[in-house]
Write a protein that holds these residues in place. Structure first.
Motif, mmCIF file in Angstrom:
data_model
loop_
_atom_site.group_PDB
_atom_site.id
_atom_site.type_symbol
_atom_site.label_atom_id
_atom_site.label_comp_id
_atom_site.label_asym_id
_atom_site.label_seq_id
_atom_site.Cartn_x
_atom_site.Cartn_y
_atom_site.Cartn_z
ATOM 1 N N ASP A 82 39.327 58.109 16.279
ATOM 2 C CA ASP A 82 40.710 58.516 16.561
ATOM 3 C C ASP A 82 41.506 57.467 15.480
ATOM 4 O O ASP A 82 41.452 56.565 15.644
ATOM 5 C CB ASP A 82 41.336 58.323 17.818
ATOM 6 C CG ASP A 82 42.403 58.803 18.066
ATOM 7 O OD1 ASP A 82 43.316 59.030 17.077
ATOM 8 O OD2 ASP A 82 43.026 58.985 19.193
ATOM 9 N N THR A 83 42.084 58.376 14.504
ATOM 10 C CA THR A 83 42.710 57.593 13.319
ATOM 11 C C THR A 83 44.284 58.051 13.617
ATOM 12 O O THR A 83 44.974 58.055 12.379
ATOM 13 C CB THR A 83 42.255 58.000 11.917
ATOM 14 O OG1 THR A 83 42.030 59.328 11.652
ATOM 15 C CG2 THR A 83 40.868 57.168 11.885
ATOM 16 N N SER A 84 44.838 58.565 14.730
ATOM 17 C CA SER A 84 46.233 58.996 14.785
ATOM 18 C C SER A 84 47.268 57.864 14.847
ATOM 19 O O SER A 84 46.701 56.630 14.968
ATOM 20 C CB SER A 84 46.256 59.935 16.028
ATOM 21 O OG SER A 84 46.020 59.103 17.077
ATOM 22 N N MET A 87 47.091 54.901 17.653
ATOM 23 C CA MET A 87 45.989 53.862 17.819
ATOM 24 C C MET A 87 46.625 52.651 17.047
ATOM 25 O O MET A 87 46.037 51.495 17.204
ATOM 26 C CB MET A 87 44.943 54.441 16.663
ATOM 27 C CG MET A 87 44.055 55.743 17.574
ATOM 28 S SD MET A 87 43.461 55.078 18.762
ATOM 29 C CE MET A 87 42.145 54.060 18.136
ATOM 30 N N MET A 96 38.976 49.729 18.388
ATOM 31 C CA MET A 96 37.760 50.783 17.859
ATOM 32 C C MET A 96 37.096 50.412 16.639
ATOM 33 O O MET A 96 35.918 50.658 16.794
ATOM 34 C CB MET A 96 38.884 51.936 17.614
ATOM 35 C CG MET A 96 38.096 53.314 17.200
ATOM 36 S SD MET A 96 39.203 54.613 16.338
ATOM 37 C CE MET A 96 39.684 53.885 14.753
ATOM 38 N N THR A 124 36.548 61.695 11.562
ATOM 39 C CA THR A 124 37.963 61.075 12.044
ATOM 40 C C THR A 124 39.065 62.059 12.446
ATOM 41 O O THR A 124 38.836 63.104 11.577
ATOM 42 C CB THR A 124 38.350 60.204 10.814
ATOM 43 O OG1 THR A 124 38.764 60.981 9.603
ATOM 44 C CG2 THR A 124 37.668 59.037 10.501
ATOM 45 N N SER A 129 41.333 66.674 11.053
ATOM 46 C CA SER A 129 39.935 66.344 11.423
ATOM 47 C C SER A 129 39.011 66.690 10.389
ATOM 48 O O SER A 129 38.882 67.782 9.775
ATOM 49 C CB SER A 129 39.460 67.036 12.721
ATOM 50 O OG SER A 129 40.415 67.070 13.675
ATOM 51 N N SER A 155 47.105 63.904 17.200
ATOM 52 C CA SER A 155 45.524 63.798 17.670
ATOM 53 C C SER A 155 44.963 64.848 18.389
ATOM 54 O O SER A 155 45.005 65.153 19.592
ATOM 55 C CB SER A 155 45.735 62.766 18.993
ATOM 56 O OG SER A 155 46.439 61.463 18.560
ATOM 57 N N PHE A 157 42.338 66.573 19.484
ATOM 58 C CA PHE A 157 40.978 66.383 20.123
ATOM 59 C C PHE A 157 40.092 67.694 19.871
ATOM 60 O O PHE A 157 39.049 67.540 19.572
ATOM 61 C CB PHE A 157 41.354 66.068 21.783
ATOM 62 C CG PHE A 157 41.499 64.623 22.015
ATOM 63 C CD1 PHE A 157 42.354 63.974 21.055
ATOM 64 C CD2 PHE A 157 40.872 64.261 23.326
ATOM 65 C CE1 PHE A 157 42.688 62.457 21.610
ATOM 66 C CE2 PHE A 157 41.357 62.713 23.454
ATOM 67 C CZ PHE A 157 42.309 62.122 22.336
ATOM 68 N N THR A 191 38.628 56.730 21.087
ATOM 69 C CA THR A 191 40.019 57.151 21.274
ATOM 70 C C THR A 191 40.730 56.336 22.415
ATOM 71 O O THR A 191 40.248 55.809 23.304
ATOM 72 C CB THR A 191 40.080 58.620 21.371
ATOM 73 O OG1 THR A 191 41.625 59.000 21.490
ATOM 74 C CG2 THR A 191 39.597 58.872 22.806
ATOM 75 N N ASP A 192 42.218 56.632 21.974
ATOM 76 C CA ASP A 192 42.944 55.955 23.079
ATOM 77 C C ASP A 192 43.378 56.983 24.163
ATOM 78 O O ASP A 192 44.134 56.857 25.181
ATOM 79 C CB ASP A 192 44.356 55.517 22.456
ATOM 80 C CG ASP A 192 45.122 56.486 21.903
ATOM 81 O OD1 ASP A 192 44.855 57.428 21.718
ATOM 82 O OD2 ASP A 192 46.547 56.061 21.257
#
Length: 604
Positions: A82-84, A87, A96, A124, A129, A155, A157, A191-192
Motif C-alpha cells: 500500500d503506497t497510498s 500510509m 511496511m 504497489t 495499481s 487506496s 484495494f 496495508t493500513d
C-alpha cells in the motif's frame, strides 16, 4: 531393495479459473455493470469509470517488462504494498518497508540455507495499481523496488488485487512437486486497511466515499478467490496490518473470507519458510504413496526428520496433518515399480536427460555427497541402468558387485550417487561383456546404423549372448554380443588455470587504481575462472551490501546463485555447488586473465 525416496521435480502451470466478482453479490449482474475478461476470469465492475480503470491496469500488467529479470522455475510470492497517502500516518510507511525488507531477507536466508528457490514480485497501489517488479529470484532487484516506492493517492484495494493476479499471468503459477502435490503461488498484502474505490480522481483525498459498496465488492472478491470457490487461484492471501491507525478488523474479516489469516508485521519472517514446508509435504507424499498400509504419525515424522532435520514443531504439525489428509485421497494410486534387470524392459526419461535433471542410462556413478546407504555399493562404482518413470524419478544403479538399488538424484532430495570418470569397466582377457563397459560397433555389426558412436552396455541376456547398448546418440539397441567390441575410453586433457589462495572476506586495503577485487568460480576439473566484468561489479556490490547474502548471475543460459556465507555458487536448476574465490589482483594481471578467459570462450 532400493531407496523409498524420490527427488522432487517441478512443473509450473497457470490456472484457468472462471471468476465472477462484482461490487456486491446481489448486484453483480445488473445491466449497468461492465465485465472485464482477463487471466481466464471475468470481473464485473460497477460503472464505466471502474471498468476503464481495471482495463488499463490489466494492460499495464500485461505489457512486456522493459528490464526483464531472471526467474527460477520454482515457487512464487507477490508482495502487494500500500503506497497510498494514508500510509504517511501512524508510522505505517516505515513499518511496511521494514516488514517487506525483512521478508525478502528472510526468504533469501532460506534460499541460502536450503536451496529452495522463490520468486518475489512487487505490486504497489497508491492512486493506481502497478507491477513495479515482476517475479524474480534476484532479491537485490526486489529490495531496490521496495526502497524506491513513492507515496501518493488513494487506496484501490480491488484494482490492486486484480493486478496481483495479473502478475502471475504467463510468469508464474502452481508448482507440482514430483507430480504428487500442487503448491499454489501466494499473495502477501501489506496495508493500513483503509480501502477506497476506483475513481477518475486517483490522486484526490485518500478517503472512501461509499464505504458499504466498496467494502462489499472487495469482500465478494475475497470469497471468490478462496480455495473452496476457486481451488486453482493463488492461496493463501495473507494480510499484514501496519501503522497505529490500521483497520485490523476489516483486514481480519477479509482474511477469514479467503480462508486465510492475518499476520502481524513483526512476525512476517514466520512466512519465509512456507514453501520449504510445502515442498517437504510433497516429498513425504512421494516417499509414502506406494505403501500398502496406512502410515502412522511416527512413520511420517521419521520421514520428515530424515528430509528436514531442523524442522520446527509447528511446521511438523502442519506436515503431519496435510500428508495424512492427502494420502487418504482415492486419486492417489500406487505406481508399479519397474524391473531394472529385465532385458526387454528399459526406460530412459529422455526429457529429463535433455534438461540435465537425469543421468543418462550407462553413466558410471559412485557414492554421492548425500549418500546414506551404508555399503550397498560394495565399496565400488556402478552403472545407471534404469529410470523408474517420468513421474517418480528414481535412478536405478547396478553396482559392479552385482547388487542393484534405486537412489534419489537431484537438487530437491539430494545427490545420493555421483557421476564418475575414474572407474571404467575393463574387459578381462577372454571375458564377456559386462554392464557398464564402453563398446563400439564391431566388424560383425549387421544393422543399418553404421554411425561410429561409442555406447555403454546396460543389459545382458541370460547366457550373455545378447546385449543392450545405450549409444552416445541416445539410441538404445539390442544386438548379438559378438557384433560389438570393447573400446577403451580416452581421457580428456585438463586445462589448469591460475589459483589464488587469498582470504575470502579480507578487506585490508581499499581497491585502488593498481588493484581490483576479482571473483572466480571453480569448474568440474578444479580449474578457476573469472566472472565477467559486469558480473564482478555486481558480485562486489552485493557482497559489500551483505557479506552473508547472495547474488544471482547468469552463465551459458543458466542461473547461478553465489552464496557469500558458504563461499560457493549454486546451480539454481540442479542444486550443484562449486567453490568461489574473492581475491585481490593487480589490475594488469586481472586484465590479462580476463582476456585469456574471453579468448578461450570464443574458441569453444
Amino acid at each position: 531393495m532400493g531407496s523409498d525416496s524420490s527427488p522432487s521435480t517441478y512443473s509450473v502451470q497457470m490456472p484457468e479459473p472462471r471468476l465472477h466478482s462484482g461490487r456486491s453479490g446481489r448486484k453483480s449482474r445488473n445491466r449497468d455493470q461492465s465485465k472485464i475478461s482477463a487471466l481466464g476470469l471475468s470481473i464485473f465492475s460497477s460503472g464505466e469509470t471502474e471498468s476503464k480503470r481495471l482495463h488499463n491496469a490489466l494492460e499495464r500488467a500485461r505489457a512486456p517488462d522493459p528490464n526483464p529479470a531472471p526467474k527460477a522455475r520454482s515457487f512464487d510470492t507477490v508482495l502487494c504494498l500500500d503506497t497510498s497517502a494514508s500510509m504517511l500516518q501512524g508510522g505505517a510507511l516505515e513499518q511496511m518497508k521494514k516488514a517487506a525488507i525483512e521478508f525478502v531477507n528472510g526468504v533469501e536466508d532460506v534460499v541460502n540455507d536450503t536451496g529452495v528457490e522463490e520468486n518475489i514480485g512487487i505490486v504497489t497501489f497508491g492512486g493506481f495499481s502497478n507491477i513495479v517488479q515482476h517475479l524474480t529470484n534476484d532479491f537485490a532487484r526486489v529490495r531496490d523496488a521496495i526502497e524506491s516506492m513513492a507515496i501518493k493517492g488513494k487506496s484501490p484495494f480491488f484494482e490492486a488485487m486484480v493486478v496481483c493476479l495479473a502478475a502471475f499471468d504467463g510468469r508464474g503459477g502452481t508448482v507440482s512437486v514430483s507430480g504428487e502435490y500442487d503448491v499454489h503461488p501466494r499473495i502477501v498484502f501489506i496495508t493500513d486497511g483503509h480501502i477506497t474505490e476506483c475513481t477518475d480522481d486517483p490522486y484526490g483525498p485518500d478517503r472512501v466515499h461509499d464505504p458499504t459498496n466498496t467494502r462489499a465488492g472487495f469482500s465478494r472478491l475475497m470469497m471468490d478467490l478462496s480455495p473452496k470457490t476457486n481451488p486453482s487461484m493463488p492461496h493463501p492471501i495473507l494480510f499484514v496490518p501496519v501503522g497505529s491507525r490500521a483497520d485490523r478488523s476489516f483486514l481480519e474479516s477479509m482474511a477469514k473470507l479467503n480462508d486465510s489469516h492475518l499476520v502481524e508485521a513483526d512476525m512476517i519472517t514466520s512466512l519465509c519458510n512456507y514453501f520449504r514446508v510445502q515442498e517437504t509435504i510433497g516429498k513425504v507424499i512421494v516417499c509414502l504413496h506406494n505403501k500398502d498400509t496406512d502410515s502412522s504419525d511416527g512413520q511420517i515424522e521419521a520421514v520428515v526428520r530424515a528430509l528436514v532435520p531442523d524442522i520446527k514443531s509447528h511446521e511438523m504439525r502442519e506436515v503431519l496433518s496435510t500428508v495424512k489428509e492427502e494420502l487418504k485421497q482415492p486419486s492417489r494410486k500406487k505406481s508399479q515399480r519397474t524391473n531394472p534387470t529385465d532385458f526387454d524392459e528399459v526406460h530412459e526419461d529422455t526429457e529429463g536427460v535433455d534438461r540435465g535433471e537425469r543421468l543418462p542410462l550407462g553413466t558410471r556413478v559412485k557414492r554421492g555427497p548425500d549418500w546414506k546407504w551404508g555399503d550397498q555399493d560394495g565399496g565400488g562404482a556402478g552403472t545407471v541402468v534404469q529410470h523408474e518413470d517420468n513421474k517418480h524419478p528414481f535412478t536405478w544403479v547396478q553396482w559392479d558387485s552385482g547388487e542393484w538399488n534405486r537412489y534419489p538424484y537431484g537438487a530437491e532430495m539430494g545427490y545420493h550417487v555421483w557421476k564418475t570418470e575414474e572407474h571404467p569397466v575393463f574387459r578381462r582377457d577372454g571375458g564377456e561383456l559386462e554392464i557398464g563397459m564402453i563398446v563400439r560397433k564391431g566388424s560383425k555389426w549387421n544393422q543399418p546404423d553404421r554411425d561410429d558412436y561409442p555406447g555403454v552396455v546396460i543389459r545382458k541376456s541370460r547366457g550373455s549372448k545378447r546385449v543392450k547398448v545405450r549409444w552416445q546418440s541416445g539410441q538404445i539397441t539390442a544386438c548379438p554380443a559378438d557384433t560389438v567390441e570393447f573400446k577403451e575410453k580416452e581421457r580428456e586433457k585438463r586445462r589448469v588455470s591460475p589459483i589464488r589462495e587469498e582470504e575470502f572476506h579480507s578487506d585490508d586495503g581499499q581497491d585502488d587504481e593498481n588493484k581490483i577485487r576479482a571473483w572466480q568460480w571453480m569448474d568440474d576439473w578444479g580449474d578457476w575462472h573469472l566472472y565477467t566484468q559486469d558480473q564482478n561489479r555486481l558480485l562486489e556490490k552485493s557482497f559489500q551490501r551483505s557479506k552473508t547474502g547472495t547474488c544471482l548471475v547468469e552463465r551459458s543460459g543458466k542461473q547461478f546463485r553465489v552464496l557469500f556465507r558458504k563461499k560457493v555458487e549454486r546451480d539454481v536448476s540442479k542444486g550443484l555447488e562449486r567453490d568461489v574465490h574473492r581475491v585481490l589482483l593487480p589490475r594488469d594481471e586481472y586484465a590479462s586473465l580476463l582476456l585469456a578467459e574471453e579468448l578461450m570462450s570464443s574458441n569453444h
